[in-house]
Design a protein around this motif. Sequence first.
Motif, PDB file in Angstrom:
ATOM      1  N   GLY A   5      -1.630  -0.382   3.454  1.00  0.00           N
ATOM      2  CA  GLY A   5      -1.088  -1.738   3.441  1.00  0.00           C
ATOM      3  C   GLY A   5      -0.585  -2.098   4.817  1.00  0.00           C
ATOM      4  O   GLY A   5      -0.664  -1.288   5.758  1.00  0.00           O
ATOM      5  N   ASN A  51      -9.789   0.712   1.768  1.00  0.00           N
ATOM      6  CA  ASN A  51      -9.309   0.891   0.403  1.00  0.00           C
ATOM      7  C   ASN A  51     -10.451   0.875  -0.616  1.00  0.00           C
ATOM      8  O   ASN A  51     -10.334   1.474  -1.690  1.00  0.00           O
ATOM      9  CB  ASN A  51      -8.291  -0.184   0.059  1.00  0.00           C
ATOM     10  N   LYS A  52     -11.547   0.199  -0.286  1.00  0.00           N
ATOM     11  CA  LYS A  52     -12.692   0.155  -1.186  1.00  0.00           C
ATOM     12  C   LYS A  52     -13.643   1.338  -1.006  1.00  0.00           C
ATOM     13  O   LYS A  52     -14.548   1.533  -1.812  1.00  0.00           O
ATOM     14  CB  LYS A  52     -13.468  -1.151  -0.971  1.00  0.00           C
ATOM     15  N   GLY A  55       0.829  -1.194   0.000  1.00  0.00           N
ATOM     16  CA  GLY A  55       0.000   0.000   0.000  1.00  0.00           C
ATOM     17  C   GLY A  55       0.858   1.236   0.000  1.00  0.00           C
ATOM     18  O   GLY A  55       2.078   1.180   0.217  1.00  0.00           O
ATOM     19  N   ASP A  56       0.229   2.402  -0.243  1.00  0.00           N
ATOM     20  CA  ASP A  56       0.978   3.662  -0.233  1.00  0.00           C
ATOM     21  C   ASP A  56       1.453   4.011   1.175  1.00  0.00           C
ATOM     22  O   ASP A  56       2.519   4.593   1.353  1.00  0.00           O
ATOM     23  CB  ASP A  56       0.091   4.783  -0.771  1.00  0.00           C
ATOM     24  N   ASN A 108      -7.584   8.116  -3.703  1.00  0.00           N
ATOM     25  CA  ASN A 108      -6.354   7.845  -4.480  1.00  0.00           C
ATOM     26  C   ASN A 108      -5.166   7.485  -3.602  1.00  0.00           C
ATOM     27  O   ASN A 108      -4.015   7.698  -3.981  1.00  0.00           O
ATOM     28  CB  ASN A 108      -5.992   9.051  -5.350  1.00  0.00           C
ATOM     29  N   ILE A 141      -8.343  -2.779   6.453  1.00  0.00           N
ATOM     30  CA  ILE A 141      -7.615  -2.084   5.377  1.00  0.00           C
ATOM     31  C   ILE A 141      -8.327  -2.258   4.043  1.00  0.00           C
ATOM     32  O   ILE A 141      -8.476  -1.302   3.263  1.00  0.00           O
ATOM     33  CB  ILE A 141      -6.158  -2.591   5.324  1.00  0.00           C
ATOM     34  N   GLU A 142      -8.784  -3.481   3.741  1.00  0.00           N
ATOM     35  CA  GLU A 142      -9.509  -3.689   2.491  1.00  0.00           C
ATOM     36  C   GLU A 142     -10.809  -2.879   2.462  1.00  0.00           C
ATOM     37  O   GLU A 142     -11.195  -2.334   1.432  1.00  0.00           O
ATOM     38  CB  GLU A 142      -9.807  -5.172   2.307  1.00  0.00           C
ATOM     39  N   THR A 148      -3.867   4.258  -0.825  1.00  0.00           N
ATOM     40  CA  THR A 148      -4.166   2.928  -0.281  1.00  0.00           C
ATOM     41  C   THR A 148      -3.333   2.678   0.961  1.00  0.00           C
ATOM     42  O   THR A 148      -2.241   3.217   1.141  1.00  0.00           O
ATOM     43  CB  THR A 148      -3.870   1.833  -1.325  1.00  0.00           C
TER      44      THR A 148
END
Length: 867
Positions: free
Chosen positions: A111, A99-100, A44-45, A107, A95-96, A109
């Motif tokens: 991780g 991110n969704k 992820g970012d 813009n 996290i998922e 994400t």
Amino acid sequence: MSKSAVGFLVEYLENLETLVLSDTVSLAGTSCFSAMKHRAHMDGDVMIAGFFPLYALGIDRSNSDSSRQEDHTPCSLCRFVFKNYQFVLALAFAIEEINKDPHILHNLTLGFDVYDVQFGAWRVFKNPFICLFGKHKIPNYSCMRDSKSTAVLTGPLGVTSAHIGTLLQLYRFPQFTFGPFDPALCDHHKFPSLYQMAPKDTSISTAMVSLLLHFSWNWVGILTSQDQDDLWILPELKEEMTKNRVCVAYELLISSNGMLHIIKIMAVYNKINKSSANVLIIYGDNESLLDLMMFIEQLLIKGKVWIMNSQWDLKTRRYFMLGSFHVPLIFSHHHADVSGFTDFIKAVHPSKYPEDFFLAKLWFLSFNCSDADPDCIVWDSCSHDASLDWLPRHIFDITMSGDSYNIYNTVYAVAQVLHEMLLHQTEVQTIGNRKWTVPSPAQLHPFLKNIQFYNPAGDQVILDEKRKLEPEYDILNIWNFPEGLQLEVKVGKFSPYALHGNQLSLSEDMVEWAIGTTETPRSVCSESCGPGFRKSPQEGKAACCFDCNPCQQNEIANGTDMEQCVKCADHQYANTHRNQCLLRDESFLAFGDPLGMALACMALCFSLLTTTILGIFVKHQDTAIVKANNQTLSYILLISLIFCFLCSLLFLGRPNTVTCILQQITFGVVFTVALSAVLAKTVTVVLAFTAISPGRRMRWLLVSGAPNFIIPICTLIQVTLCGLWLGTSPPFVDTDAHSEHGHIIILCNKGSLTAFYCVLGYLGSLALASFTLAFLARNLPDTFNEAKFLTFSMLVFCSVWLTFLPVYHSAKGKVMVAVEVFSILASGAGLLGCIFAPKCYTILLMSNKNCLHGFRDKRLSRRNKHS
């Protein structure tokens, strides 16, 4: 950072290098994890690092194939802790989900990197060093600047978070602990970059004591860790117990610092074993107490109930289910259900997360994979449709735990802060420079300290410990029937926000007690004192230890465990069980009572008989026997006897002020008239025989009717006495609530006893004077001499009233009144019978003797002899 600190860290890393290389695995033809690959990773970012205890010392005996545990894991003597892997899944799920979500971190994400935290004060730093600073780098600012990790998750043990925190605070890394709230971590000087996600146990003492009160357990033991972090609960718990009259049977402080404490436990074993306390409150962290309790678990008596905080995890400790302590009640922080988490776990598969070594490890151990090295990814031999939902719940629970919920909130807290920083940075940037740079970890702190938001489950999240809300608690019970089920069941809830008395809600029928037992265990020092008994403290013992003593007479205790009995009011009395005050029945000698009816009939019969005799005397007033004994005095005596019999009726019925005055005054006056009439008749007889000789001086007394003045003079004296009685202390209506059980006696109080006995004594003096004169004149020769009859009548009268006094004073209630009425009737009947019965017999049956010729012939013959 000081040179000494850097030197220490460099030396430590050199020692770690040997450990890292020894753990590296390389197998030809397969893709295997190196030492640094023993992690779970999602790119992820912005990265969140997690250090979780995924391994524990020892071999997992719950797995039938123990050889599977002897692999090339980071710790060759460790076993994989299945339940702790949920921490990784909670992190991945949050996290998922973020991110969704298009409304947060646009813009950008998230991780994560998750590593195992190994045991020991030194080895706990191994993976944090390698993760944050690289495998061969010395930690300094330049290395930290290149790291993508923005926040670090540690827990659930406070000691682990504290150790890692000493490293992270050097670079102001935001550290989030997801375990139970630990007061030791609140030192902001020592841990300025640490945030605790769990709520404070501010209501745990109230919650536990509420459960004790619900089951009426007032005799309990306390077991807690001797570590300073857990000692804060003791004063609060004791204060709450004292406030609610719950006593401490014994108190045990233990620690995990070696055999010395085991010896201490053995020293108090007899005290625990012999104690009547069947409830034990345990507060402490899992690792410091649980392993130590394995040593004594088989020694203690069966049927104990454990009340624990949520730090204890019993589902993975099978020895608890096999021994005696198999009735745990656990207080766990309540949290809302997170939608989608269960479905997420069911869909988890190693092929979906190829960089998750721990998932591969769990899959290998659980679903009959090949016997190849578990560090290598080989999925062909595993069940393709396998799911974590297949695992038993005591091995792996798919419902979100409290610690996982704190991880979920941590991810959202980091995301909210990053989102606010993104918005803030966008506002201040120029139009030509829109590229957003990842902030350094230290830049998050000003936002984290003030953050406050609602998570998707609807719960409010506050990181500032001073503003944290009081937690609600779920009460959990572990079901182990059938054996081995080990199902964690919610049986109740405690809410500090509910009204007092409604804070605890519990379903007793859902609680599984000791195997083979359906009744709720009891834990009291002394059994409750039931109604009719009061508590009497046992000297030198706790307040919960007492004896039960029955209430005294006319006192009641209508509740349980009453410290004092309550005295009944005067118009009430205590029943035989002494648990209720009943209204007393009014007691008095009523006309309707058999005794009252008998006495009333006697009084009426005697008065009717006296009236009849009076009629006979009036009818035969010209006969010799009537004339010879002064018929006027006879009439007065008969009339007074009629009133004597009738005055006894004043003593019957419910007393009132009028009857109380009349019964004593009437009694004294009419009997005075009767006795003075008897005295006058006696004096008349004596004067008659003294005055028959010629020349006697007393003849004029008889002729002048002087005896007739005796009655008014004697009566006047008695009336004076009665007047003084009424003027000083007259009789009045009184009650007696003590003489007869269950009755309140309505009686006439004599008022002045001195006046009463003066009246009675005066009557006695008249009777004694009459008796003396009559006795002296009993042998005077005369056909109609009634001196003998007067003597007997006075003898009966005196005997009745001499007997009356002791009997009257020993009697109570209506019996006392009956004694007085009977004495009145008996003494009046004695006068009537002894004086008038012989005369009536002569008048009615011996009329030949009722003439004067015989009397005159005798007198003439005596005169001839003298001449």
